[in-house]
Scaffold this active site. Structure first.
Site, PDB file in Angstrom:
ATOM      1  N   ASP A   1      47.236  -1.538  46.648  1.00 42.75           N
ATOM      2  CA  ASP A   1      47.424  -1.404  48.260  1.00 42.75           C
ATOM      3  C   ASP A   1      48.467  -0.180  48.127  1.00 42.75           C
ATOM      4  O   ASP A   1      49.514  -0.141  48.547  1.00 42.75           O
ATOM      5  CB  ASP A   1      48.169  -2.573  48.721  1.00 42.75           C
ATOM      6  CG  ASP A   1      49.529  -2.941  48.271  1.00 42.75           C
ATOM      7  OD1 ASP A   1      49.536  -2.689  47.021  1.00 42.75           O
ATOM      8  OD2 ASP A   1      50.255  -3.513  48.797  1.00 42.75           O
TER       9      ASP A   1
ATOM     10  N   ASP B   1      53.656   1.340  44.548  1.00 43.70           N
ATOM     11  CA  ASP B   1      52.416   1.626  43.794  1.00 43.70           C
ATOM     12  C   ASP B   1      52.333   3.049  43.204  1.00 43.70           C
ATOM     13  O   ASP B   1      51.427   3.238  42.080  1.00 43.70           O
ATOM     14  CB  ASP B   1      51.138   1.522  44.680  1.00 43.70           C
ATOM     15  CG  ASP B   1      51.114  -0.117  45.327  1.00 43.70           C
ATOM     16  OD1 ASP B   1      52.097  -0.403  46.072  1.00 43.70           O
ATOM     17  OD2 ASP B   1      50.270  -0.938  44.815  1.00 43.70           O
TER      18      ASP B   1
ATOM     19  N   ASP C   1      55.630  -2.958  41.153  1.00 39.49           N
ATOM     20  CA  ASP C   1      54.466  -2.401  40.496  1.00 39.49           C
ATOM     21  C   ASP C   1      54.772  -1.866  39.042  1.00 39.49           C
ATOM     22  O   ASP C   1      53.781  -1.839  38.107  1.00 39.49           O
ATOM     23  CB  ASP C   1      53.626  -1.753  41.438  1.00 39.49           C
ATOM     24  CG  ASP C   1      53.240  -2.717  42.726  1.00 39.49           C
ATOM     25  OD1 ASP C   1      53.294  -3.812  42.539  1.00 39.49           O
ATOM     26  OD2 ASP C   1      52.943  -2.025  43.663  1.00 39.49           O
TER      27      ASP C   1
END
Ligand code: BDR
Ligand code: CA
Length: 349
Positions: free
Chosen positions: A33, A41, A273
């Site tokens: 995402d 991310d 992440d």
């Protein structure tokens, strides 16, 4: 007999002297995402792009942190700026399987419910890099089924695309090599509260039905929950080391994280992440325990909550065994992270 011994000795010496055979790069699909840094991310992608142990077969996008449109526009732009335009990008799910955003969600983090059009990424839209015409779910199924047992999926957003791939192809789950998932929070362990509702982590909360399907799939899973994210605290000291190097990646980090540190030099960002991404290259730096884990997909106070325990429990019959990360060797972890994001990118790869 003596000659046999001499030959054996020679062979042993030659074997010891020979350089270790280079391991082939791990084939991965980066499911995300995505949004521009400081979003985690993007910070995870920088690590992956700087790691020669990993071959990124493709990037698949999903709505989560922001809308799908924003995820697409931002990742295309980042690949262009870093010169990594040969990595294909496939657009995935614009919304969760069933979950509809509430007023609560619009007030909290994430644009997954909104389907908003993309605003221009910093520096403008990508000029030449475009999305592939194939969708993410088709791509996931095709790629995994062509190379059964060889492809690892790094899943950094809501698990919608992966659940849809499982629905589309019943043999998909058995053909994935491994899934490394950033998601969930294990309340029975230290630091296991939620970050979106009291007990639910954001990625699992956005698509609880998908998270449940994927966790029950039988795919070998390494789960990177909030318990371990809370041990990975990115500070200005690490930022300063990164921006001391001058590459397209470090310039992106400087331009997009720098203003935040100017206002608040003491700010700390959890590396959600990034921990999952580092797992692919240096799993030995991250402590894991084996737990049975399941996700509650019943609407109500525990919607999207993950529950984990060393043994199955009554009502938890759906839980599957997986590796759950709980802690990490911080000094080595951050050193490796910084080393990889400051590496010059291989041109045109
Ligand atoms: C997770 O939710 C997303 O907002 C982040 O990118 C991360 O994957 C943390 O709960
Ligand atoms: Ca994410």
């Amino acid at each position: 007999m003596q000659r046999v011994r001499a030959c054996a000795l020679l062979l042993a010496v030659l074997t010891a002297a020979a350089p270790a055979a280079a391991q082939p790069a791990q084939k991965i699909i980066f499911d995300t995402d995505f949004a521009f840094p400081p979003q985690d991310d993007a910070m995870a992608l920088f690590f992956v792009l700087g790691s020669p142990e990993l071959e990124v077969l493709g990037i698949t996008t999903v709505a989560g942190n922001r809308s799908l449109n924003i995820a697409n526009a931002d990742v295309l732009k980042i690949l262009e700026v870093t010169g990594r335009t040969t990595i294909p990008v496939y657009q995935g799910a614009a919304a969760p399987l069933m979950h509809q955003g509430s007023e609560w969600d619009t007030k909290r983090h994430g644009g997954w419910y909104a389907n908003e059009p993309s605003r221009e990424p910093p520096g403008g839209f990508a000029k030449t890099k475009t999305l592939e015409s194939q969708g993410a779910v088709d791509y996931l199924v095709k790629t995994v089924m062509q190379q059964p047992g060889q492809v690892t999926i790094l899943a950094l957003g809501p698990l919608t695309n992966i659940a849809m791939a499982m629905r589309m192809e019943p043999r998909f789950a058995a053909s994935v090599k491994q899934l490394v998932i950033m998601g969930g929070a294990i309340a029975s362990l230290v630091d296991g509260g939620g970050n979106h509702t009291p007990n639910a982590e954001f990625n699992f909360y956005v698509d609880p039905e998908a998270a449940q399907v994927v966790l029950r799939s039988g795919i070998p899973i390494v789960l990177s929950p909030l318990n371990v994210s809370r041990k990975a605290r990115f500070t200005k000291a690490s930022y300063d080391k990164i921006v001391a190097a001058d590459t397209p990646v470090t310039r992106l980090i400087r331009d997009n994280l720098g203003p935040g540190y100017k206002d608040r030099p003491d700010r700390i960002a959890l590396m959600y992440d990034q921990v999952a991404a580092v797992t692919l290259v240096a799993p030995q730096l991250i402590k894991t325990v084996e737990l049975y884990v399941d996700v509650d997909a019943n609407p109500g106070p525990n919607y999207g909550v993950s529950v984990g325990a060393p043994q199955p429990w009554p009502g938890g019959e759906g839980a599957r065994k997986m590796q759950v990360q709980t802690d990490l060797e911080w000094d080595k972890f951050i050193q490796l992270y910084i080393e990889r994001v400051t590496r010059p990118q291989p041109a045109g790869k």
